[in-house]
Design a protein around this motif. Structure first.
Motif, PDB file in Angstrom:
ATOM      1  N   ALA A 101       0.825  -1.209   0.000  1.00 52.72           N
ATOM      2  CA  ALA A 101       0.000   0.000   0.000  1.00 52.72           C
ATOM      3  C   ALA A 101       0.860   1.261   0.000  1.00 52.72           C
ATOM      4  O   ALA A 101       0.565   2.231  -0.706  1.00 52.72           O
ATOM      5  N   LEU A 102       1.929   1.263   0.789  1.00 52.03           N
ATOM      6  CA  LEU A 102       2.790   2.445   0.862  1.00 52.03           C
ATOM      7  C   LEU A 102       3.558   2.678  -0.439  1.00 52.03           C
ATOM      8  O   LEU A 102       3.855   3.822  -0.796  1.00 52.03           O
ATOM      9  N   ALA A 103       3.886   1.601  -1.138  1.00 52.48           N
ATOM     10  CA  ALA A 103       4.684   1.737  -2.363  1.00 52.48           C
ATOM     11  C   ALA A 103       3.839   1.995  -3.603  1.00 52.48           C
ATOM     12  O   ALA A 103       4.374   2.428  -4.630  1.00 52.48           O
ATOM     13  N   SER A 104       2.548   1.748  -3.541  1.00 53.29           N
ATOM     14  CA  SER A 104       1.712   1.835  -4.741  1.00 53.29           C
ATOM     15  C   SER A 104       1.733   3.201  -5.426  1.00 53.29           C
ATOM     16  O   SER A 104       1.649   3.263  -6.662  1.00 53.29           O
ATOM     17  N   PRO A 105       1.850   4.328  -4.704  1.00 54.64           N
ATOM     18  CA  PRO A 105       1.926   5.615  -5.420  1.00 54.64           C
ATOM     19  C   PRO A 105       3.106   5.717  -6.387  1.00 54.64           C
ATOM     20  O   PRO A 105       3.071   6.514  -7.335  1.00 54.64           O
ATOM     21  N   LEU A 106       4.151   4.916  -6.169  1.00 56.48           N
ATOM     22  CA  LEU A 106       5.318   4.976  -7.053  1.00 56.48           C
ATOM     23  C   LEU A 106       5.014   4.449  -8.450  1.00 56.48           C
ATOM     24  O   LEU A 106       5.807   4.653  -9.377  1.00 56.48           O
ATOM     25  N   LEU A 107       3.878   3.769  -8.616  1.00 64.26           N
ATOM     26  CA  LEU A 107       3.488   3.322  -9.947  1.00 64.26           C
ATOM     27  C   LEU A 107       3.269   4.507 -10.889  1.00 64.26           C
ATOM     28  O   LEU A 107       3.374   4.375 -12.114  1.00 64.26           O
ATOM     29  N   VAL A 108       2.949   5.660 -10.320  1.00 60.52           N
ATOM     30  CA  VAL A 108       2.797   6.893 -11.124  1.00 60.52           C
ATOM     31  C   VAL A 108       3.813   7.922 -10.634  1.00 60.52           C
ATOM     32  O   VAL A 108       3.490   9.095 -10.448  1.00 60.52           O
ATOM     33  N   ALA A 109       5.044   7.471 -10.432  1.00 62.47           N
ATOM     34  CA  ALA A 109       6.074   8.340  -9.855  1.00 62.47           C
ATOM     35  C   ALA A 109       6.344   9.565 -10.709  1.00 62.47           C
ATOM     36  O   ALA A 109       6.695  10.640 -10.190  1.00 62.47           O
ATOM     37  N   ASP A 110       6.159   9.454 -12.028  1.00 58.00           N
ATOM     38  CA  ASP A 110       6.436  10.594 -12.892  1.00 58.00           C
ATOM     39  C   ASP A 110       5.443  11.734 -12.687  1.00 58.00           C
ATOM     40  O   ASP A 110       5.673  12.860 -13.127  1.00 58.00           O
ATOM     41  N   ARG A 111       4.341  11.446 -12.000  1.00 57.58           N
ATOM     42  CA  ARG A 111       3.342  12.483 -11.721  1.00 57.58           C
ATOM     43  C   ARG A 111       3.453  13.029 -10.295  1.00 57.58           C
ATOM     44  O   ARG A 111       2.704  13.926  -9.920  1.00 57.58           O
ATOM     45  N   LEU A 112       4.346  12.478  -9.495  1.00 54.16           N
ATOM     46  CA  LEU A 112       4.487  12.928  -8.109  1.00 54.16           C
ATOM     47  C   LEU A 112       5.451  14.108  -8.046  1.00 54.16           C
ATOM     48  O   LEU A 112       6.559  14.039  -8.580  1.00 54.16           O
ATOM     49  N   PRO A 113       5.047  15.180  -7.402  1.00 50.89           N
ATOM     50  CA  PRO A 113       5.933  16.346  -7.322  1.00 50.89           C
ATOM     51  C   PRO A 113       7.086  16.122  -6.351  1.00 50.89           C
ATOM     52  O   PRO A 113       6.957  15.400  -5.361  1.00 50.89           O
ATOM     53  N   GLY A 114       8.216  16.727  -6.652  1.00 53.20           N
ATOM     54  CA  GLY A 114       9.336  16.736  -5.723  1.00 53.20           C
ATOM     55  C   GLY A 114      10.279  15.570  -5.821  1.00 53.20           C
ATOM     56  O   GLY A 114      11.331  15.558  -5.163  1.00 53.20           O
ATOM     57  N   LEU A 115       9.956  14.556  -6.609  1.00 53.55           N
ATOM     58  CA  LEU A 115      10.855  13.406  -6.717  1.00 53.55           C
ATOM     59  C   LEU A 115      12.008  13.729  -7.663  1.00 53.55           C
ATOM     60  O   LEU A 115      11.811  14.350  -8.710  1.00 53.55           O
ATOM     61  N   PRO A 116      13.237  13.334  -7.308  1.00 47.90           N
ATOM     62  CA  PRO A 116      14.351  13.513  -8.245  1.00 47.90           C
ATOM     63  C   PRO A 116      14.142  12.682  -9.505  1.00 47.90           C
ATOM     64  O   PRO A 116      13.369  11.721  -9.511  1.00 47.90           O
ATOM     65  N   GLY A 117      14.847  13.036 -10.565  1.00 53.06           N
ATOM     66  CA  GLY A 117      14.662  12.374 -11.857  1.00 53.06           C
ATOM     67  C   GLY A 117      14.880  10.889 -11.816  1.00 53.06           C
ATOM     68  O   GLY A 117      14.123  10.110 -12.410  1.00 53.06           O
ATOM     69  N   TRP A 118      15.915  10.446 -11.096  1.00 50.32           N
ATOM     70  CA  TRP A 118      16.221   9.017 -11.037  1.00 50.32           C
ATOM     71  C   TRP A 118      15.079   8.254 -10.378  1.00 50.32           C
ATOM     72  O   TRP A 118      14.655   7.211 -10.876  1.00 50.32           O
ATOM     73  N   ALA A 119      14.540   8.801  -9.280  1.00 50.01           N
ATOM     74  CA  ALA A 119      13.456   8.123  -8.568  1.00 50.01           C
ATOM     75  C   ALA A 119      12.181   8.102  -9.406  1.00 50.01           C
ATOM     76  O   ALA A 119      11.450   7.107  -9.422  1.00 50.01           O
ATOM     77  N   ALA A 120      11.909   9.192 -10.111  1.00 53.43           N
ATOM     78  CA  ALA A 120      10.712   9.246 -10.950  1.00 53.43           C
ATOM     79  C   ALA A 120      10.804   8.234 -12.093  1.00 53.43           C
ATOM     80  O   ALA A 120       9.827   7.570 -12.443  1.00 53.43           O
ATOM     81  N   ALA A 121      11.997   8.094 -12.671  1.00 50.02           N
ATOM     82  CA  ALA A 121      12.173   7.186 -13.802  1.00 50.02           C
ATOM     83  C   ALA A 121      12.006   5.730 -13.392  1.00 50.02           C
ATOM     84  O   ALA A 121      11.485   4.912 -14.164  1.00 50.02           O
ATOM     85  N   HIS A 122      12.443   5.400 -12.200  1.00 45.32           N
ATOM     86  CA  HIS A 122      12.421   4.005 -11.766  1.00 45.32           C
ATOM     87  C   HIS A 122      11.343   3.722 -10.723  1.00 45.32           C
ATOM     88  O   HIS A 122      11.300   2.613 -10.180  1.00 45.32           O
ATOM     89  N   GLY A 123      10.477   4.674 -10.440  1.00 43.93           N
ATOM     90  CA  GLY A 123       9.443   4.484  -9.430  1.00 43.93           C
ATOM     91  C   GLY A 123       8.565   3.268  -9.658  1.00 43.93           C
ATOM     92  O   GLY A 123       8.342   2.468  -8.731  1.00 43.93           O
ATOM     93  N   PRO A 124       8.032   3.052 -10.878  1.00 44.24           N
ATOM     94  CA  PRO A 124       7.207   1.856 -11.099  1.00 44.24           C
ATOM     95  C   PRO A 124       7.955   0.555 -10.825  1.00 44.24           C
ATOM     96  O   PRO A 124       7.385  -0.380 -10.256  1.00 44.24           O
ATOM     97  N   ALA A 125       9.221   0.483 -11.222  1.00 42.68           N
ATOM     98  CA  ALA A 125      10.005  -0.723 -10.944  1.00 42.68           C
ATOM     99  C   ALA A 125      10.164  -0.927  -9.444  1.00 42.68           C
ATOM    100  O   ALA A 125      10.096  -2.064  -8.949  1.00 42.68           O
ATOM    101  N   VAL A 126      10.367   0.163  -8.712  1.00 41.01           N
ATOM    102  CA  VAL A 126      10.489   0.077  -7.256  1.00 41.01           C
ATOM    103  C   VAL A 126       9.193  -0.467  -6.650  1.00 41.01           C
ATOM    104  O   VAL A 126       9.217  -1.350  -5.781  1.00 41.01           O
ATOM    105  N   ALA A 127       8.044   0.035  -7.099  1.00 40.19           N
ATOM    106  CA  ALA A 127       6.755  -0.420  -6.565  1.00 40.19           C
ATOM    107  C   ALA A 127       6.554  -1.908  -6.816  1.00 40.19           C
ATOM    108  O   ALA A 127       6.091  -2.650  -5.936  1.00 40.19           O
ATOM    109  N   VAL A 128       6.907  -2.370  -8.008  1.00 37.49           N
ATOM    110  CA  VAL A 128       6.744  -3.791  -8.334  1.00 37.49           C
ATOM    111  C   VAL A 128       7.691  -4.645  -7.501  1.00 37.49           C
ATOM    112  O   VAL A 128       7.323  -5.730  -7.019  1.00 37.49           O
ATOM    113  N   LEU A 129       8.914  -4.176  -7.292  1.00 35.74           N
ATOM    114  CA  LEU A 129       9.870  -4.928  -6.474  1.00 35.74           C
ATOM    115  C   LEU A 129       9.427  -4.988  -5.013  1.00 35.74           C
ATOM    116  O   LEU A 129       9.710  -5.963  -4.316  1.00 35.74           O
ATOM    117  N   VAL A 130       8.748  -3.962  -4.542  1.00 38.82           N
ATOM    118  CA  VAL A 130       8.195  -4.006  -3.180  1.00 38.82           C
ATOM    119  C   VAL A 130       7.128  -5.097  -3.089  1.00 38.82           C
ATOM    120  O   VAL A 130       7.083  -5.877  -2.125  1.00 38.82           O
TER     121      VAL A 130
END
Length: 436
Positions: A101-130
């Motif tokens: 539940a906590l990681a699910s917002p990372l599926l749309v990381a490119d739409r989240l404000p304030g995230l650095p570029g690297w985190a936004a680019a790989h956010g969906p992969a991070v959510a799936v790995l969680v």
């Protein structure tokens, strides 16, 4: 079945597991470095730290519960075994659901404000790995229940085979052009199937331990709290030390440095994997013998561990120091060539690690590891903190030096813990009593 036969069967199963793990690791370096390049491979290694950190999600209760279930089964207390298993299953399911539940917002990381570029680019992969790590938590608990119920060897071979196939499927996806997110999705799909299969296997082999929550209780979790907190020190320390060093190498140096560090560290641990195969095989027997007060069996199992450590670790460390650089170079297809000094430091660290780790596992098997747990966490935190300036000054050699420091502190700590626990006398070889 005799103690010798059970120990041999468990050891063979662990050796098969080591071989399957080695197969997956041998394929991973050349496949991913060729598919994504060294930098892309290094990035994946950094992303892959996430399942390791999320393995802490059961708060140490899984390992503490395994020791408790083995001891209760040895005393014939089946109701206790069921209560402990279902209580920890409830906690594990809650932790897994919370992490997802906590990681699910990372599926749309490119739409989240304030995230650095690297985190936004790989956010969906991070959510799936969680999500993958959450499923892994549950699958490992089913494996622990099977092991605690006398099915150590067969369950271990089945689990390690499935894990190897999972890794090979991910590598196949990378060869076919999948990116980091695609490979993470493959891992998640494989682990979901594997978790369901192990739930069915547990139900078939041990009907009274079928997944359920009817006998779960907060009282059982409270009783396990103290050993669980101490147990949690092990994955925390390993995650801090192993994955922390990976992140230090990646941030202070570069992803390319990570791609050098990880294969060298993996190759250095071959001898540890061999000794660990025997060590882990003896843990359930050691816990059961201790619960029954069978001191003769305890001494035999300690002697087996000491003999294997002496016979494998010393020549293994020497072989790695002499041949490790060449092995990594060949393994990576010539893409990774570590410095000889770095290999030497990692080889010495491996030897020291093996010496303390088999002893710590015996303490862990009987929930007598609280004193050592504090030293383990402290050494990991100190070494990773020291790795940052050391990496700035000496590069990968500085990181290897701090790994060596951590392992040395742990060796001192485990010797002190055995002495304080009062188990040293029980583990020592029996002396012949002179005739009157």
């Amino acid at each position: 079945m005799s103690l010798r036969r059970r120990t041999v069967d468990n050891t063979v199963a662990n050796i098969v597991g080591v071989g399957l793990t080695a197969l997956a690791q041998l394929a991973t370096v050349p496949v991913l470095s060729a598919a994504w390049g060294i930098a892309g491979f290094g990035t994946w290694l950094m992303l892959a730290t996430i399942p390791t950190w999320l393995a802490l999600g059961d708060f140490g209760f899984g390992t503490a519960a395994t020791a408790e279930m083995i001891a209760a089964a040895a005393r014939g207390e089946r109701a206790r075994v069921v209560a402990v298993f279902q209580s920890v299953l409830l906690l594990t399911l809650l932790a897994a659901a919370t992490a997802v539940a906590l990681a699910s917002p990372l599926l749309v990381a490119d739409r989240l404000p304030g995230l650095p570029g690297w985190a936004a680019a790989h956010g969906p992969a991070v959510a799936v790995l969680v999500a993958y790590a959450a499923a892994a938590l549950v699958s490992r608990l089913f494996l622990a229940a099977l092991r605690a119920s006398g099915h150590y060897a067969s369950a271990t071979i089945a689990f390690e085979t499935a894990t190897c196939l999972e890794c090979l499927a991910m590598l196949g996806a990378a060869l076919l052009g999948a990116d980091h997110l695609g490979c993470a999705l493959v891992l998640l799909g494989c682990r979901a199937v594997m978790t369901a299969a192990f739930a069915a296997l547990l139900t078939h082999r041990v009907p009274d331990l079928r997944p359920g929550l009817a006998h779960a209780s907060a009282a059982d979790l409270r009783r396990l709290l103290s050993p669980a907190v101490a147990t949690l020190a092990f994955p925390i320390a390993f995650a801090v030390n192993i994955q922390g060093m990976t992140l230090v190498a990646g941030t202070v140096l570069s992803p390319v440095a990570v791609a050098v560090l990880e294969p060298v560290r993996t190759a250095s641990r071959v001898a540890i994997q061999v000794t660990g195969a025997v060590n882990r095989a003896t843990m359930p027997e050691f816990a059961a013998a201790t619960a029954r007060g069978d001191h003769a069996a305890v001494r035999k199992l300690v002697a087996v561990n000491v003999g294997v450590a002496a016979g494998v670790l010393l020549p293994g460390a020497a072989a790695f120091v002499l041949l490790g650089r060449t092995v990594v170079e060949i393994w990576s297809g010539g893409r990774i060539v570590p410095e000889a000094g770095f290999v030497l430091l990692m080889g010495i660290a491996m030897l020291i690690h093996g010496l303390w780790h088999f002893t710590a596992n015996l303490l862990l098997a009987v929930n007598a590891h609280a004193d050592f747990a504090r030293v383990l966490v402290a050494s990991a935190l100190v070494s990773v903190a020291a790795a940052v300036p050391a990496a700035h000054l000496f590069g990968l050699d500085g990181i290897a030096g701090t790994v060596l420091l951590s392992e040395s502190l742990c060796l001192l700590g485990v010797c002190h813990a055995v002495d304080r626990s009062g188990l040293a006398k029980a583990w020592a070889p029996a002396r012949a009593v002179p005739a009157p």
